[in-house]
Design an enzyme around this catalytic site. Sequence first.
Site, PDB file in Angstrom:
ATOM      1  N   LYS A  53     -26.826  27.403 -12.080  1.00  0.00           N
ATOM      2  CA  LYS A  53     -26.937  26.594 -10.860  1.00  0.00           C
ATOM      3  C   LYS A  53     -28.374  26.650 -10.329  1.00  0.00           C
ATOM      4  CE  LYS A  53     -22.062  27.281  -9.768  1.00  0.00           C
ATOM      5  NZ  LYS A  53     -21.011  28.074  -9.139  1.00  0.00           N
ATOM      6  N   GLN A  97     -19.986  32.430  -4.619  1.00  0.00           N
ATOM      7  CA  GLN A  97     -19.394  32.376  -5.958  1.00  0.00           C
ATOM      8  C   GLN A  97     -18.063  33.123  -5.992  1.00  0.00           C
ATOM      9  OE1 GLN A  97     -20.592  30.606  -8.506  1.00  0.00           O
ATOM     10  NE2 GLN A  97     -19.087  31.291  -9.985  1.00  0.00           N
ATOM     11  N   ASP A 120     -19.122  23.444  -1.896  1.00  0.00           N
ATOM     12  CA  ASP A 120     -18.003  23.684  -2.817  1.00  0.00           C
ATOM     13  C   ASP A 120     -16.803  22.796  -2.474  1.00  0.00           C
ATOM     14  OD1 ASP A 120     -18.098  25.428  -4.961  1.00  0.00           O
ATOM     15  OD2 ASP A 120     -18.061  27.211  -3.688  1.00  0.00           O
TER      16      ASP A 120
HETATM   17  N1  GUN Z   1     -16.112  30.119  -9.649  1.00  0.00           N
HETATM   18  C1  GUN Z   1     -15.682  29.300 -10.642  1.00  0.00           C
HETATM   19  N2  GUN Z   1     -15.856  28.006 -10.301  1.00  0.00           N
HETATM   20  C2  GUN Z   1     -16.400  27.991  -9.069  1.00  0.00           C
HETATM   21  C3  GUN Z   1     -16.815  26.956  -8.174  1.00  0.00           C
HETATM   22  O1  GUN Z   1     -16.709  25.749  -8.434  1.00  0.00           O
HETATM   23  N3  GUN Z   1     -17.341  27.376  -6.993  1.00  0.00           N
HETATM   24  C4  GUN Z   1     -17.450  28.686  -6.672  1.00  0.00           C
HETATM   25  N4  GUN Z   1     -17.956  28.992  -5.478  1.00  0.00           N
HETATM   26  N5  GUN Z   1     -17.085  29.669  -7.460  1.00  0.00           N
HETATM   27  C5  GUN Z   1     -16.561  29.331  -8.662  1.00  0.00           C
END
Ligand code: GUN
Length: 291
Positions: A53, A97, A120
Site C-alpha cells: 500500500k 490494518q 476502508d
Molecule cells: N486486512 C485484509 N484486508 C484488509 C482491508 O481491506 N483493510 C484492512 N484495513 N485490513 C485488511
Amino acid sequence: MAAQRLDGKACAADVEAELIGRVETLKAKGIQPHLAVIIVGDDPASHVYVKSKVRTCERLGIRSTHLELPSDTAEAVLRDHILTMNEQEDLHGILVQSPLPSHMNEEELTDLINPRKDVDGFHPQNLGRLVQGRLDGMLPCTPSGVMRMLRWAGIELEGKRAVVLGRSRIVGMPAALLLGAKGADATVTVVHSRTEDIAKHCQEADILVAAVGRPEMVQPEWVKPGAVVVDVGINRVEDSSRERGWRLAGDVSPEVENVASWLSPVPGGVGPMTIAMLMENTVRAAEMLSE
Ligand code: GUN
C-alpha cells in the site's frame, strides 16, 4: 477451452493512470492526498500488504504515513492515534490494518474513525449508506475492486445469478450488496459455513465470488460451464518444492480454469484491485475534504 484471465493487475494499472491526473489537480490547489496506515503486531502477511500500500502511494504521488505499533500496544494508545489523525487537517485517509491483536476491539476502533477519512469503508455510517444503495461514498476496497474488474472486462451482471461464498464484514457481505444494488442488478445468494449443500448453490451461479479463506475449496465440479469466477482468497499453503517452503493459493482450484469463462488469478487478480480502490478512496477523501 481455458477461461479468460480477469486481469486485476491490468485493470489496477488503468485505475492508477486516472488517479495520477486527479492527484496532479489536487496538488495544483496545494493539496497532497495523504493516507495513514496503522499496523499493530508482526503478522508477516499484513506487513507485506501494508508495504505494498505504501509503495503504491509513492508511485501515485500520494503522501503516506506508516505507523507500526508493537503487538502489546494498549488499545487506548491506538485510540489516541486515531483521534489525533481525525483532527489532522492535512491527512485524508486512515486505515487500521486488520487483523488486530485479540486484546483489541476492532469494531469499536473502526467506530472512532472519522467516516470521511474511513478509506476502508468499514465505518457503520459508510456501511449503512451501502445498505441504503447510496454508492457514492467510501466503499469497502476489495468488493468495490471486484465490481470494477467485472465492469472493466465487460461482464454483464443484470439478471444474472451471483453466489458469494463467505459472509465477512470486509468482503462477503458488502460484495453481496454491491452485486445486488441498482445498476449491477444481479440476483444474489450468500453461501456460508452453515449453508446446506454448498456445491449445489455454487453450481447455479453465473457469477461466483469466492471469499472464504480456504485454499482451493472451489472445485471444478462446483462451477457451471461458462461461469465467471472471482477468487478473493490469498492463502499461504505449505510447499516443500519452493525454496521459501510455501506458495500462495486462492480459494479456487486452478482446474476451474477448464470450466469457467473468466477466472481471476491469484496473485494478480483481486489483490491489486483492492489497493487501487484504496488509492481511489484516498484521492476521493482528499477531493471531498478540500471542497
Ligand atoms: N486486512 C485484509 N484486508 C484488509 C482491508 O481491506 N483493510 C484492512 N484495513 N485490513 C485488511
